[in-house]
Design an enzyme around this catalytic site. Sequence first.
Site, mmCIF file in Angstrom:
data_model
loop_
_atom_site.group_PDB
_atom_site.id
_atom_site.type_symbol
_atom_site.label_atom_id
_atom_site.label_comp_id
_atom_site.label_asym_id
_atom_site.label_seq_id
_atom_site.Cartn_x
_atom_site.Cartn_y
_atom_site.Cartn_z
ATOM 1 N N LYS A 121 1.159 -1.106 0.195
ATOM 2 C CA LYS A 121 -0.180 -0.001 0.169
ATOM 3 C C LYS A 121 0.791 1.323 -0.003
ATOM 4 C CE LYS A 121 -3.648 2.198 2.515
ATOM 5 N NZ LYS A 121 -4.819 2.115 3.384
ATOM 6 N N ASP A 226 -13.930 4.692 9.958
ATOM 7 C CA ASP A 226 -14.308 4.595 8.891
ATOM 8 C C ASP A 226 -14.506 3.323 8.397
ATOM 9 O OD1 ASP A 226 -14.572 5.703 6.284
ATOM 10 O OD2 ASP A 226 -12.543 5.530 5.876
HETATM 11 N N1 LIG Z 1 -4.404 -6.733 2.471
HETATM 12 C C1 LIG Z 1 -5.116 -6.513 1.606
HETATM 13 N N2 LIG Z 1 -5.592 -7.595 0.768
HETATM 14 C C2 LIG Z 1 -6.464 -7.616 -0.117
HETATM 15 N N3 LIG Z 1 -6.814 -6.267 -0.634
HETATM 16 C C3 LIG Z 1 -6.601 -5.277 -0.139
HETATM 17 C C4 LIG Z 1 -5.719 -5.379 1.015
HETATM 18 N N4 LIG Z 1 -5.525 -3.914 1.585
HETATM 19 C C5 LIG Z 1 -6.311 -3.230 0.547
HETATM 20 N N5 LIG Z 1 -6.714 -3.885 -0.237
HETATM 21 C C6 LIG Z 1 -7.692 -3.454 -1.526
HETATM 22 O O1 LIG Z 1 -7.540 -2.264 -1.637
HETATM 23 C C7 LIG Z 1 -8.680 -1.214 -1.655
HETATM 24 C C8 LIG Z 1 -8.153 -0.163 -0.934
HETATM 25 O O2 LIG Z 1 -7.773 -0.237 0.331
HETATM 26 P P1 LIG Z 1 -7.516 0.942 1.327
HETATM 27 O O3 LIG Z 1 -9.148 1.061 1.719
HETATM 28 O O4 LIG Z 1 -6.707 0.449 2.294
HETATM 29 O O5 LIG Z 1 -7.194 2.117 0.650
HETATM 30 P P2 LIG Z 1 -7.411 3.771 1.137
HETATM 31 O O6 LIG Z 1 -6.638 4.561 0.079
HETATM 32 O O7 LIG Z 1 -7.058 3.725 2.453
HETATM 33 O O8 LIG Z 1 -8.923 3.886 0.813
HETATM 34 P P3 LIG Z 1 -9.709 5.010 1.270
HETATM 35 O O9 LIG Z 1 -8.782 6.152 1.918
HETATM 36 O O10 LIG Z 1 -10.300 5.532 -0.111
HETATM 37 O O11 LIG Z 1 -10.490 4.663 2.223
HETATM 38 C C9 LIG Z 1 -9.721 -2.136 -0.825
HETATM 39 O O12 LIG Z 1 -10.808 -1.999 -1.013
HETATM 40 C C10 LIG Z 1 -9.130 -3.512 -1.185
HETATM 41 O O13 LIG Z 1 -10.026 -4.003 -2.264
#
Ligand SMILES: Nc1ncnc2c1ncn2[C@@H]1O[C@H](COP(=O)(O)OP(=O)(O)OP(=O)(O)O)[C@@H](O)[C@H]1O
Length: 503
Positions: A121, A226
Amino acid sequence: MKLDPKALRYLSKDDFRTLVAVEMGMKNHEFVPVSLICNIANLKFGGGKKAIQNLHKFKLLFHDARKYDGYKLTYLGYDFLALKTLVSRDVISYVGNQIGVGKESDIYVVANDNNEEFVLKLHRLGRTSFKTIKNNRDYLKHRKSASWLYLSRLSALKEYAYMKALYDNGFPVPQPIDYNRHCIVMSRVRGYPMTQIMELRHPSKVYSDLMNLIVRLASYGLIHGDFNEFNILINDEEELTLIDFPQMVSTSHLNAEMYFDRDVQCIRTYFEKRFNFIGEKYPKFSDAVKQYDLDVQVNASGFTREFEKDFETLNQEQNELDFSSDDDNNDSDSEDEEEVEGQEKEIVDEKEINNDQDKEQESSQEEDEDEEDEDQEEESSSEEEKEENVEQVEEQFKDLAVNKNREYKFSKDNDFKVVLRKEYMDEMAQLDGERIQNNDTDGTKETPEEMRKRKEEEKKKMIEQKVKRQLGKTIGGRPKASVRNSVKNRSKKEISSHISSYS
Ligand SMILES: Nc1ncnc2c1ncn2[C@@H]1O[C@H](COP(=O)(O)OP(=O)(O)OP(=O)(O)O)[C@@H](O)[C@H]1O
């Protein structure tokens, strides 16, 4: 901004040294003067300038010569620094497909040398503000331009610290593996975001699991903040995994009750709308009795109270900056007011960089051959598939299927094949049953060849339907962002600048 790791294999040790020099120079400059970069990098025989050109060619640096010859890191440049470190620590070796785009992050599948898959990420906080920062700034008294680096880094550190504390206490979260700069590596969860699920076998059980999770978090002194269908992954057994922690707050927060109620309400509303399930029983903030305190563990993982304070202050400043970005005068005024504590913490620890640099060698060249072999195989098999309908499916499926443009080989070939879920398989079996019955009554028997063709057709149809639904939900950024916004109360401006950052 899409992560394209292909340049990694062409960059030399000197190039990375120079990239780190720019990162260090950005502590005080939005655009780091060439002379300063060369000084920090300390390369012989004009090597610094050559390296700068190379980095610029690969879009790892952004050039500005309006006031003086200067360079700054691009997101890609920052990504590379983190990737290089994670590679040198043997945490990851391959970068695969992008599997998620959040408002504040990009998510990729990665793998290590043992073909174990993880999720990477990349935090992207402040990316909107970064774009609005004026180019006429040269010297940064109060680390404005570098704040997107710092903010993204803090966000990753916070998420990693919370994920580790939660994981160690048996919460259903991904396993944190490592982090560097603005990147986290965690285990890959085999599940679907709940927002993609149309039906549940046991809605009441899933609902009560979710409510229990909210209460259990609160009993450890935490509120997710969230807790919605986008941050809950669910697998075929209807087991849940919670993701995305940068917005977590303590139950001793001034607005803790409001955050708690909002998390509960989010789930109730979603269950009612999507599954027609009315959650009559739901927890209240007062129901959660604090028994443990995870704050200590979170601090121990590196996210200290000082960082927390910095994170909140910077986040607020970035938001204000977003709102005032249209107003030129305001922008320069607010810049002068921006005094943030702890400048020394800003950019990566020099020691760490030097160690990393020494360890980091050109480790990516050998991967080419395997990857080319794979691509050739894909091409030859696609040649056989000439039928029009197959092409149609592939066309619709291109973002979800194997990424043929990938520059890095990926461990498991079949990873990106469509996995038909149980419902689809059941549906197909049911169709089969009906067909056999009809055949029996018609007296016309299907030949095995006809049956094979028909089954293929039906499978393709299923896939098409599934893909259409998935593309609509996950790849169409605009509707997703607006839905998220309504959940999170994000401003229209924030969303539109986020969307434009992808176009
Ligand atoms: N450990 C993981 N395993 C599988 N898929 C994942 C994982 N982490 C994230 N994802 C995928 O990536 C997408 C986005 O992840 P995440 O919600 O952590 O991002 P974000 O940028 O924090 O989102 P936002 O800020 O818009 O809420 C998730 O909806 C999921 O589909």
